[in-house]
Write a protein that holds these residues in place. Structure first.
Motif, mmCIF file in Angstrom:
data_model
loop_
_atom_site.group_PDB
_atom_site.id
_atom_site.type_symbol
_atom_site.label_atom_id
_atom_site.label_comp_id
_atom_site.label_asym_id
_atom_site.label_seq_id
_atom_site.Cartn_x
_atom_site.Cartn_y
_atom_site.Cartn_z
ATOM 1 N N ARG C 690 0.776 -1.124 -0.207
ATOM 2 C CA ARG C 690 0.241 -0.133 -0.115
ATOM 3 C C ARG C 690 0.879 1.076 -0.097
ATOM 4 N NH1 ARG C 690 -3.585 -1.590 4.738
ATOM 5 N NH2 ARG C 690 -2.685 -3.580 4.153
ATOM 6 N N ARG C 913 -8.111 -4.847 1.114
ATOM 7 C CA ARG C 913 -6.897 -4.463 1.118
ATOM 8 C C ARG C 913 -5.961 -5.355 1.924
ATOM 9 N NH1 ARG C 913 -5.388 1.371 2.353
ATOM 10 N NH2 ARG C 913 -5.948 2.447 0.477
ATOM 11 N N TYR C 919 -2.466 -4.067 -4.278
ATOM 12 C CA TYR C 919 -1.474 -3.274 -4.454
ATOM 13 C C TYR C 919 -1.863 -1.781 -4.776
ATOM 14 C CZ TYR C 919 -1.872 -2.938 -9.489
ATOM 15 O OH TYR C 919 -2.522 -2.820 -10.648
ATOM 16 N N ALA C 920 -0.920 -0.870 -4.593
ATOM 17 C CA ALA C 920 -1.217 0.523 -4.849
ATOM 18 C C ALA C 920 -0.547 1.107 -6.165
ATOM 19 C CB ALA C 920 -0.880 1.377 -3.638
ATOM 20 N N GLY C 923 2.586 2.936 -6.020
ATOM 21 C CA GLY C 923 2.808 3.020 -4.547
ATOM 22 C C GLY C 923 4.017 3.852 -4.070
ATOM 23 N N THR C 932 -6.963 1.695 -4.550
ATOM 24 C CA THR C 932 -5.928 0.751 -4.731
ATOM 25 C C THR C 932 -6.562 -0.510 -5.558
ATOM 26 O OG1 THR C 932 -6.858 -0.365 -2.628
ATOM 27 C CG2 THR C 932 -4.640 1.425 -2.641
#
Lengths: 218, 457, 949
Positions: C690, C913, C919-920, C923, C932
């Motif tokens: 994240r 999440r 994943y972001a 990120g 996300t």
């Protein structure tokens, strides 16, 4: 060679220099004053209406409840201006041929609505919701003023953004108990601060998000 | 005593024989203002007409811009900045040099500046003013530009102080104010001179008003000197901060190719670089147009050429640093951006920029090049083009080739972009031409000061 | 020079400022200056008597149905003060399941479309309905004499029980009359195939959610069409990360052009349509059929064998589907295969009562018109003049009918060739009823009085019965009164409320065992073939006047406002073509000029184009957009045309696209991640992905109260674009028009990026990209006027009325999700005629309509959040999980988008999440996005690949 300037030229020059400093500041001040003036805010400006409806008479004298006409105010963003039918509930009996009520009768007969002129006008990008204010202890007269002694309705609050914010930052002094919302006679108690504090917790009002832009603008 | 001798030597070096007397200086400088009939002004009028036309074009494009909206520019959703920003940075750069010359060289006791600082300051003033227009014109809603100022309002709102644009706002406005004061006060003694030399009442009255009753008493001179020195001390940091802030417009971001600590200093040098080139071009014009050969000499061009050489080298170093850090930092996007700059959609602009900014100024290693006005001027103009291209590529490369691959897009300017750019050039020329006819383009009193030493035995 | 959007002819003069105009402006300005004392007057116009159940300021929602393809799609229509503003899916409806596709959503735009037919026209003169009625009665008198021998009624696909009842009843009055049915996107081949296999035209409904292996032969179950939403929902069920690799669906697609199904397949094979039968035959062989399978290219053979093995190994959980381009016998063969596989499919009797094939109907019409046997031609909401195969020459023939009338929403090509052009009421303006593919019936109820003097099909068919006052409401009630059990009124009210008529769906039939059809294998390599398909954004062209759909990016190519001829790189090399080169596409002497698009994954020797463009009577929006391939179709209206020729020209013209770069380099892998289901780590993820572990100097945002976040599961995003249109209709997003798109100025707040990650011809990944609502938003510190600010609930707000338009925010946005109003797209600089008043009626009153020069972007539908919060504050009860549903989320058929409160431990977003493949995007920049993603999971079969076993 002959003199070009007389002695007073110095004075003129000094004044000019001073003006260069003073005028801009003064101008901004003036502009600010104008922004707050009724000329811009529309405060206390009485607007012509097709029917000279008097809140003073209906609310003050007869003591009608706000919700008798503004039916949606507790559920909807808009307080709602009553349909012609609402007027005629009484005026089919009273003042049945008063000249000033002619437009109302005409509307009912023709089915064409009465076109009222808006008194409290917010910009289109401001999303105000009556119901949530009502539900959280903001009374009618807090924003609309002593409606019960207005022969013709006018806007008493400036309705500027900073005016809204002043309450959204610290609602406490402006809150009332649920029972008093529609009262026109309610006055803040002596210990307004303390009472307000209590009401804040009673209504679960959390001011941290009250000044977010998204509260009013979308 | 010794300093006096140095100055005497300097005077001999910097002022051609024809101008080596106080009267001569006054006469030469005042001639365009008081004795116009001395030579024909045809060239001036032609130049005036051309620049007036261009100014008209600028006015038209601004009007159309306000009617239609900034959609008339070539920007798109990805490349949201284009010509106006590059023009702004470029003009501000030009605007830097005047103050650098007058203030920094003053502090450094570079007395030769005497004959170029006046019109350099004027150039600064005009350039900065023009630069100030672009950030407003590039706004989506230009009418609300004043929201950048902290004025009292009914919305209980301030500007957002963390934004580099706000810093810009203050930097530009204070800089313009500074340049105006510095320039005008410097003018006062010369205006007095003109007042006294002028024949017509009209001229005398006008010059008289703006001379603020200057009598040239010792006290006046003393005050002026203190004032100049103080302002100079204020001016140098101000001018450095100005273009640093402009650099921060880009550096205070997280986009590849922008977020670089080198930007502020490198922008200041770049500004000086382009500014000096503009001074050189104008110096040549003034020297020739207003018959100032005696006061603006080859030596001036040579010394300025040396400065360009230095600046050019620093610029080259800055570029190399950029490439190095991109590679050394190891960030994929940064590296890709450098590759893109050399091989991507704007590679032509980028290569041209490198040639103009880094290569051609190297010619100044050779005295011949430094002492040939033609050479210096040509190179100067090319460098100015190069500096504009630099600002353009900084904006375009990063925006066109950022992180979001699906949004990669290229930029294509429209007619209006060009009209506004060349219009602003015309407007600048117009202002300068008027200045040449209305005010002394060379500081008489400072040149006289330079001479005064020589006058004594 | 300027990229100014073109202005409708009406006000073309707006921009040349002559002296007169200058003076007008001057005067106007002065007047304004004088009158600008305070804000302008505003009026309040209350009702005379308040409608029942209506509260001013509160929207109402009604269940109804629309029929973008003739079949019902259940919708919930939102109406503000009697003004329908948007359509959402109806969870109770089997072909919606709560989702809604782009076509159904765009119906709201069609309702307000400025290009709608607004009055009866006789020739080109405006006429009255009474005039038409008079003329029609006279004509019908003659028809009565000849028992209707000259009467032809042409309709589209009719699924309305009431309308069918009316049409069939006509047979009593006009026994010799004919009802001909024509739908350009026909289903002739599947029907014929079913007849061949089962003896009756059964409709096949696959249950993808019960499947483990699916093979499609040019079939497009996930593509646009009446079954898309249902199939997509089922598809998503078996593509979830929680499933074991053993339950995770594996989708094989054999395609002659890119279709959404292939784009979402695990293994895709590009193959000429003629050769697909050999793949089917190979599969049949593997299932014990003794047939000659012909031969295939190596890659194809390897693929076919792998599929056959996989299918055979999953009896009871395997399905084979054949598509339009395949002839009936291949469909029959697939039925046989499915029978052997005990495939999870239902067979249903067709809803569509008319059993004549579309091709026959048209042929008949053409013949009769040609032979002058047609005296009275009534065309209802169908456009044969445009969409009929060119070979039939219907464009010319329609004019030969002595009396012809066309009823439709727009005066289309057909209407313009009829004597009478009748304006039709929109589905939201009139009563009717409709059936879904599976037979489920819905009542269609009007939300608004007809905007213009229009009538519904029921009324016009009523006229044929001689009934001048036919009232759709009465007719529909009559239909259902007959079928009601018990108290009708209460049932009727229930039906209206639910939007579906309880258990009206047809019961699946168990067909006889299909016998193995005799299918001859294809030999050799076919000549250059043109493959046709419905347009993903405009279907058969009926939506060409719909600006939302014209500007809706086609999946994979992201083309808008036009189409292109897809050609394989090999063929392009042969003809020396690049993207945008215009070629002459010819067949049987008919030539069409078409720009090509070189596309990997297009089989060599096959070019592909979509139908539905190149219209010339679709009004200001649809006219002359793209090229029309209907003329190339032979009388059989086939879906592929053999032996076309292409010839390069020196012209160039490519349709504008909203995405230019489709390839992701190695260093961009964290933009869109992909993962094979086998490699998916089990358990939950750390906060690493994240980007929350990155240090930051910026202050943490206030974290109490609600903290909104969105998680998008890219592995079930099928790229259908429903979210884009949902966002557009909810948030008053402007249409900008082709020129502006060309200039790179798209307005959609939400884009669906398409990235090719592996080999260029392997299926891509789709990634919806709304605003990331970064916790450390780069756009915020750079805005000089605080128009881009964070709110206390984690939203990155954009305050339009504060924005001065420096565009610094977009420059500094790594995701480039912000959109700028370069012109007044929603006001006086709107594209074409979209500045029309009717269009403004569609606007959502809860969202500001942005003016010129301001930045805008995705707001997480802040108006919906606000509504929920205000309700919560009124009742002092917190917003429940799922209490706020964003527009994109509500439309998504696969539920790929989840939205909720991070501070709520049990919220769906919190769960997602912590998925291992969460994943972001980007990120590592430390922006800490609130939006996300879940990596795109696939289920490849190495054996089917080039380098496979």
């Amino acid at each position: 060679m002959p003199q070009i300037f007389r002695p007073y030229a110095d004075t003129v020059l000094r004044v000019a220099l001073l003006a260069i400093l003073v005028v801009p500041v003064a101008a901004i001040g003036a502009a600010y004053a104008v922004m707050w003036s009724p000329y811009v805010t529309g405060q206390n400006v009485v607007i012509e209406q097709p029917v000279p409806f008097s809140h003073q008479h209906h609310v003050g004298a007869l003591g009608l409840d706000c919700r008798y006409c503004h039916t949606a105010v507790e559920r909807s963003p808009v307080a709602s201006v009553p349909p012609t039918h609402t007027c005629m509930t009484c005026h089919s009996q009273l003042y049945t041929n008063a000249q000033m009520l002619a437009p109302v009768r005409k509307s009912l007969a023709s089915g064409i609505p009465i076109r009222w002129n808006r008194v409290h006008r917010l910009p289109d990008y401001v999303y105000f919701d009556h119901s949530v204010h009502i539900a959280n202890g903001v009374g009618c007269t807090t924003c609309h003023g002593q409606i019960d002694d207005m022969p013709l309705t006018r806007q008493t609050a400036p309705l500027t953004m900073s005016w809204c914010l002043s309450c959204h930052r610290d609602p406490a002094p402006h809150l009332r108990p649920q029972s008093q919302i529609f009262s026109t006679t309610w006055r803040p108690p002596k210990d307004a601060e303390k009472a307000g504090r209590a009401l804040m917790s009673a209504y679960h009002i959390d001011t941290t998000h009250l000044t977010d832009c998204t509260v009013c603008h979308r | 005593m010794s300093s006096r001798d140095d100055r005497a030597k300097e005077a001999l070096r910097w002022i051609a024989p024809a101008g080596r007397s106080i009267d001569a200086v006054n006469a030469i400088v005042a001639a365009p203002l008081l004795e116009r009939q001395r030579w024909s002004w045809r060239t001036w009028w032609i130049a005036f007409a051309v620049s007036l036309a261009l100014t008209g074009a600028m006015a038209i494009s601004i009007a159309w811009l306000l009617i239609e909206g900034i959609g008339i520019f070539g920007n798109n959703t990805t490349v949201v900045w284009g010509f106006p920003i590059a023009n702004y940075v470029w003009w501000i750069g030009i605007g830097n040099a005047g103050t650098l010359i007058s203030a920094m060289l003053l502090l450094l006791r570079q007395h030769w500046r005497a004959s170029i600082n006046r019109f350099a300051e004027a150039m600064t003033l005009f350039a900065a003013a023009i630069a100030g227009i672009f950030p407003i014109l590039h706004l989506g809603r230009p009418l609300y530009f004043y929201w950048l100022a902290p004025y009292p309002n009914t919305m209980a709102l301030w500007p957002q102080w963390r934004s580099a644009l706000i810093w810009d706002f203050w930097a530009i406005s204070s800089y313009i104010l500074f340049s105006l004061l510095f320039w005008y006060i410097g003018l006062v003694p010369d205006l007095a001179t003109l007042r006294d030399r002028a024949k017509g009442t009209m001229a005398r009255t006008l010059f008289g008003i703006f001379a603020l009753g200057w009598r040239g008493s010792a006290r006046h001179w003393h005050t002026l000197h203190i004032y100049h020195m103080t302002m100079a001390c204020l001016g140098v940091p101000l001018v450095v901060s100005l273009h640093s802030v402009v650099g921060l417009d880009f550096a205070a971001s997280l986009m590849p190719g922008w977020a670089e600590t080198i930007f502020p200093p490198y922008f200041v040098v770049g500004a000086m670089y382009s500014g000096f080139t503009m001074v050189i071009v104008l110096a040549a014009a003034v020297r020739w147009g207003l018959r100032m050969q005696a006061l603006i000499t080859i030596e001036h061009f040579e010394v300025m050429a040396k400065m360009l050489l230095a600046a050019s080298t620093i610029m080259t170093l800055s570029y190399c640093t950029e490439w190095f850090t991109a590679w050394y930092g190891g960030e994929g996007a940064e590296r890709r951006l450098v590759v893109y700059a050399f091989t991507g959609d704007y590679r032509v602009l980028y290569w041209l920029m490198l040639v103009f900014n880094c290569v051609i100024a190297q010619a100044f290693w050779f005295p011949a090049a430094r002492r040939s006005i033609a050479a210096v001027v040509t190179i100067g103009i090319l460098i100015n083009v190069g500096m504009w291209l630099e600002r353009m590529t900084i904006v375009l490369n990063t925006l066109s080739h950022g992180y979001a691959v699906s949004m990669w897009r290229t930029y294509a300017p429209t007619l209006w972009d060009f009209l506004l750019l060349f219009g602003s050039l015309g407007f600048f020329a117009l202002l300068f031409l008027i200045f040449c006819r209305a005010l002394p383009v060379v500081s008489m009193h400072e040149t006289r000061r330079l001479l005064s030493a020589e006058a004594q035995p | 020079m300027t990229a100014r959007p073109p202005i409708a002819p009406a006000d073309a003069g707006r921009f040349d400022i002559d002296r007169r105009r200058a003076l007008t402006l001057l005067a106007g300005g002065m007047a304004l200056a004088l009158s600008s004392c305070g804000p302008p007057r505003e009026e309040i116009v209350p009702y005379v008597s308040m409608p029942e159940g209506m509260t001013p300021g509160l929207p109402l929602t009604f269940a109804t149905a629309v029929a973008p393809f003739g079949y019902a799609q259940g919708v919930l229509a939102t109406s503000h003060e009697g003004r329908p503003t948007r359509l959402d899916g109806n969870p109770r409806h089997p072909s919606s399941l709560g989702a809604i596709d782009i076509f159904a959503q765009a119906e709201i735009m069609s309702l307000y479309s400025p290009d709608r037919a607004q009055a009866v026209r006789h020739g080109d003169d405006i006429a009255a309905w009474s005039a038409f009625e008079g003329a029609l009665q006279a004509q019908l008198e003659q028809e009565k004499l000849r028992r209707g021998a000259g009467l032809r009624i042409v309709t589209g696909r009719i699924t309305s029980p009431t309308l069918i009842r009316q049409l069939q009843a006509l047979a009593d009055v006009f026994p010799a009359a004919r009802w001909l049915r024509f739908e350009p996107i026909d289903d002739d081949a599947p029907r014929a195939g079913a007849v061949a296999a089962f003896g009756e035209p059964l409709v096949t409904l696959p249950h993808l959610d019960r499947a483990k292996v699916v093979l499609t032969l040019d079939a497009d179950p996930l593509g646009p069409g009446p079954q898309q939403l249902r199939n997509a929902a089922a598809f998503a069920k078996v593509r979830q990360s929680r499933l074991t690799p053993d339950d995770f669906l594996r989708l094989y697609a054999v395609e002659s052009m890119w279709r959404l199904t292939g784009a979402n397949a695990d293994e895709r094979l590009a193959l000429a349509p003629q050769l697909m039968r050999n793949v089917a035959l190979r599969v049949a062989q593997a299932l014990g059929a003794s047939v000659d399978a012909g031969d295939l290219p190596d890659r194809a053979r390897r693929f076919a064998d792998a599929v056959a093995k996989d299918l055979a190994g999953n009896k009871g959980r395997a399905i084979v589907l054949a598509g339009d381009t395949q002839p009936p016998e291949v469909h029959a063969l697939c039925h046989w295969i499915n029978a052997q596989l005990a495939a999870p499919v239902d067979h249903l009797p067709p809803v569509d009562a008319n059993d004549k094939s579309h091709a026959q109907s048209l042929q008949e019409l053409a013949d009769d018109l040609g032979a002058g046997r047609v005296e009275t031609l009534i065309i209802i909401d169908s456009n044969p003049a445009y969409a009929a195969p060119g070979a039939l020459k219907l464009r010319e023939l329609i004019g030969k009918a002595p009396f012809s009338a066309h009823l439709g929403l727009t005066d289309n090509e057909t209407a313009q060739r009829c004597q009478w052009r009748l304006p039709m009421s929109h589905a939201l303006e009139a009563w009717s009823d409709l059936r879904a593919v599976d037979g489920t019936a819905s009542i269609v109820q009007p939300l608004i009085r007809p905007l213009y003097d229009t009538r519904s099909a029921h009324h016009v068919i009523g006229l044929l019965h001689g009934d001048l006052g036919a009232d759709p409401y009465a007719l529909v009630r009559e239909t259902w009164q007959a079928r009601a059990t018990g108290d009708f009124e209460s049932q009727w009210r229930r039906w209206l409320h639910d939007g579906v008529i309880a258990d009206s769906a047809a019961a699946p039939v168990t067909p006889p065992q299909p016998h193995l059809p005799n299918v001859a294998p294809a030999q050799g390599t076919p000549p250059l073939t043109l493959v046709l398909a419905p347009d993903p954004s405009l279907w058969d062209g009926r939506f060409a006047d719909n600006a939302w759909l014209q500007e809706c990016p086609r999946p994979l190519t992201h083309e808008v406002w036009g189409n292109s001829l897809k050609i394989a790189p090999q063929d392009a090399a042969i003809h020396g073509l690049r993207d945008g080169d215009v070629v002459k596409l010819a067949h049987d002497g008919v030539t069409v000029a078409a720009p090509v698009r070189v596309q990997d994954g297009q089989p060599a020797g096959v070019v592909a184009a979509t139908l539905g463009l190149g219209r010339n009577a679709a009004g200001a929006i649809g006219n002359g957009v793209g090229f029309d391939v209907y003329p190339l179709r032979g009388p059989a209206a086939g879906w592929h045309i053999e032996g076309v020729t292409i010839e390069a020209t020196d012209q160039r013209h490519a349709p504008p696209t909203t995405q230019h770069h489709f390839r992701l380099d190695a260093e961009d892998k964290d933009i869109l991640r992909t993962l094979a289901i086998d490699d998916l780590p089990r358990g939950t993820a750390s906060s690493q992905d994240r980007g929350e572990s990155l240090p930051s100097l910026l202050p943490r945002q206030n974290e109490d109260g609600y903290q909104w976040a969105m998680v998008i599961d890219t592995s079930v995003c099928i790229g259908c674009n429903a979210c884009i249109i949902a966002c557009q209709s909810e948030n008053n997003v402007s249409v900008v028009g082709p020129e502006e798109v060309e200039a790179g100025r798209i307005m959609h707040w939400l884009r669906v990026d398409t990235y090719f990650l592996h080999e260029k011809d392997e299926p891509p990944g789709f990634q919806p990209v709304p605003c990331m609502h970064c916790e450390h938003a780069p756009c915020e510190p750079v805005c000089p006027v605080a128009a881009s600010v964070h709110d206390g609930e984690g939203l990155n707000a954009q305050v339009y009325n504060r924005c001065v338009g420096t565009r610094f925010c977009q420059s500094n946005c790594p995701y480039k999700v912000r959109r700028f109003n370069w012109f007044a797209y929603s006001h006086d600089q709107a594209y074409a005629n979209l500045g029309a008043d009717t269009v403004t009626a569609q606007y959502n009153p809860d969202v500001t309509v942005r003016g010129r020069g301001v930045m805008e972007k995705c707001t997480y539908c802040v108006q919906r959040i606000s509504r929920a919060r205000r309700e919560a504050e009124k009742t002092d009860t917190p917003i429940p999980d799922g209490g706020v549903v964003t527009a994109c989320q509500s439309a998504c058929p696969t539920r790929a988008i989840s939205f909720g409160d991070l501070n709520r431990k049990d919220s769906s977003v919190n769960a997602l999440r912590h998925e291992p493949h969460h994943y972001a995007m980007l990120g590592h920049l430390g922006t800490r996005p609130r939006t996300t993603y879940l990596a795109r999971l696939n289920n490849p079969n190495p054996a089917a690949q080039d380098d496979g076993a």
